[in-house]
Each structure stands twice: as structure tokens, then as C-alpha cells.
Enzyme design. Structure first.
Site: not given
Ligand code: ATR
Length: 277
Positions: A15, A61, A65, A86, A101, A126, A128-129, A153, A155
Site C-alpha cells: 500500500k 521491505t 532491511k 527501511n 518502523d 517477540g 526478531g527484527g 526465551a 533471544k
Molecule cells: P520479524 O522480522 O517479523 O520480527 P523474525 O526476525 O524472523 O521476523 O522474528 C520472528 C519472531 O516471531 C520471533 O520472535 C519468533 O519467535 P522465536 O524467536 O521463538 O522463533 C516469533 N514467532 C514466529 N512464529 C511464532 C508463533 N507461532 N508463536 C510465537 N512466536 C512466533
């Protein structure tokens, strides 16, 4: 016309071109904003070709990134903290990388949703990124507590350690979903990608304090699995990430054009379109 673009893989359903076109019309800026699908192994080459054609800036995107972070000659403090870029600006002294972001989610919460973060207990799901990108702006918003919980945990703990110095007086803690116990929070932000697979993070129902707002960085035409679960567990309010999308775009627009667009009407029309109206 100054040229801008979104670069990603995929980009077809983004979008962002419509959002930036609306911002440009509203603020009277002469610019174009295109979608550019880069080959998975051709990010830097595609950026350089756009620069050679006179491009002024790009949004970046999935999945580029981190490559954008590596490509930038100059990084803003918030891009450094996020570890990802981004927003690219092509200037005489090189490629500038920023990350909008995190500020986008905080502005959506505080300004659009009227949900102050200062003095509130915030749970970030979460590690992750997406979670990393939100941490600096969340800390700067001054919550009374900020807890990172992640399925894995270790992470979450590692992420909290990296932001420990920046957190200063903000209590920053971390652990697994199963370590949340009965702690309650005022704002619960889902920064996991669980909603992509229609799953909700496995957190206790007791995380929702009276009046709590559940926020999902993802969005769709229907409430995400997390927002459905949050409402069932007693969250008073819920919001998806459509406002974050518009706010991160507005912040990029500000970086490029020096003017902050009004996001209200743009967000309202996107919401109507998303609902099929
Ligand atoms: P993004 O850039 O979207 O943050 P990423 O860096 O791959 O993507 O991180 C994905 C996050 O979503 C992680 O925190 C992951 O948890 P893990 O570190 O345990 O893998 C979390 N995640 C993905 N699927 C999940 C689920 N079904 N339930 C809970 N956490 C989930």
C-alpha cells in the site's frame, strides 16, 4: 519530478505507493513513488540502478532491511539501534539509512490511538527484527516497565541485554512466554510473526490489566489471531498495525521532503478499503 520507490520481494500488494501519493497530493510535493521488485540476489545492484536513474530515496521491505543497513554509508542512531534500515535517502555525500518502523508504532499508539506509554507497563512479544526495531522508540516513550517475552526465551534475554544501557531508568526485563507468570500490563504489543500463520503467541490470559490495549504490528481485513485471543482474554481495546504502516510512511516522507503529512485521512481511507468499503 523527484523519484522514490519501495524495494522488496514481493512488493506487488504494498500500500506504500498509494500512501505516498496521498501524502504528496496533500502537501503539494512534486514526486513519484513506484514499486520495485528486486531479485533476491540483486538488492544492491537494483538500488544503484535506481540512484543512477536519479532516484532520491527508497523504502525497503522484506527481505532486504538488513542488506539496506549494510549498504548505507551513513546510519541514523535509530537505524543502528534497530539493526535494520527501511528508509534510504540518496544524497551528495552518499546513501543515508534510517528506520521509521519503531517510531511508527509509537506514534500510532500515542497519537492515533490516544494510548500514552509514559508511566505504563508495556509487554513486547517477540525478539526478531520487528521487536528490535521498536525497542529504542518504546524506551524513549518512558514506560514504567518494559518486558520482552519471546517463544525462545534466550533471544528475548539477548535482546534486552543489548538494549540495557539505552534503557537507563526504564526497567527492561525479558524471558520466555512461560515465564510471564501473572504479571499484568497496560499495553501488549505483538511483534512476532505468528499472525502470518494465523497463530497467537501462547501467553497467559492474565497479561491484560484492566483497560489494557492489545496491539498487533500485523494487519488484515479481519482481526489477527492475536487480537482475537486478546479480546477473548479480556483486553479492553485492540488495534492492528495499519496505523503503524501509515505512520512509518509519514516519517519517511518527513525525512525525504522535510514536511510531515497529516495521516488521519489517509489512514481512514485505507481502513475503509481494507474493510471492503
Ligand atoms: P520479524 O522480522 O517479523 O520480527 P523474525 O526476525 O524472523 O521476523 O522474528 C520472528 C519472531 O516471531 C520471533 O520472535 C519468533 O519467535 P522465536 O524467536 O521463538 O522463533 C516469533 N514467532 C514466529 N512464529 C511464532 C508463533 N507461532 N508463536 C510465537 N512466536 C512466533
Amino acid at each position: 519530478m523527484d523519484r522514490y520507490a519501495l524495494i522488496g520481494h514481493p512488493v506487488a500488494h504494498s500500500k506504500s505507493p498509494a500512501i505516498h501519493a496521498a501524502f504528496a497530493a496533500q502537501t503539494g510535493q512534486a514526486m513519484t513513488y513506484a514499486r520495485i521488485l528486486a531479485p533476491l540476489d540483486g538488492f544492491a545492484d537494483t538500488v544503484r540502478a535506481f540512484i543512477n536513474e536519479g532516484g532520491r530515496g527508497m523504502n525497503v521491505t522484506v527481505p532486504f532491511k538488513l542488506e539496506a543497513f549494510a549498504l548505507a554509508d551513513h546510519l541514523s542512531p535509530r537505524a543502528r539501534a534497530a539493526g535494520a534500515v527501511n528508509t534510504l535517502s540518496f544524497r551528495a555525500d552518499g546513501i543515508h539509512g534510517d528506520n521509521t518502523d519503531g517510531v511508527g508504532v509509537v506514534r500510532d499508539l500515542v497519537v492515533n490511538l490516544g494510548c500514552p506509554l509514559a508511566g505504563r507497563r508495556v509487554l513486547l512479544l517477540g525478539a526478531g527484527g520487528a521487536a528490535r526495531g521498536a525497542l529504542q522508540p518504546l524506551i524513549e516513550a518512558g514506560p514504567s516497565a518494559l518486558h520482552i517475552a519471546n517463544r525462545t526465551a534466550a533471544k528475548a534475554v539477548e535482546l534486552a541485554e543489548q538494549f540495557h544501557a539505552m534503557a537507563g531508568a526504564v526497567p527492561l526485563t525479558a524471558g520466555g512466554f512461560d515465564e510471564i507468570g501473572t504479571a499484568a500490563f497496560d499495553v501488549i504489543i505483538n511483534a512476532t510473526s505468528a499472525s502470518l500463520s494465523a497463530a497467537a503467541p501462547a501467553i497467559p490470559d492474565t497479561v491484560y490489566a484492566p483497560g489494557a490495549l492489545a496491539y498487533d504490528m500485523m494487519y488484515g481485513s479481519a482481526p489477527t489471531a492475536f487480537l482475537v485471543a486478546a479480546s477473548a482474554a479480556g483486553a479492553s481495546r485492540s488495534a492492528d498495525g495499519l496505523g503503524m504502516l501509515v505512520e512509518q510512511a509519514a516519517e519517511s516522507f518527513l525525512i525525504w521532503r522535510g514536511v510531515r503529512p497529516d495521516t488521519t485521512a489517509v489512514l481512514a481511507s485505507l481502513r475503509t478499503a481494507l474493510a471492503g468499503g
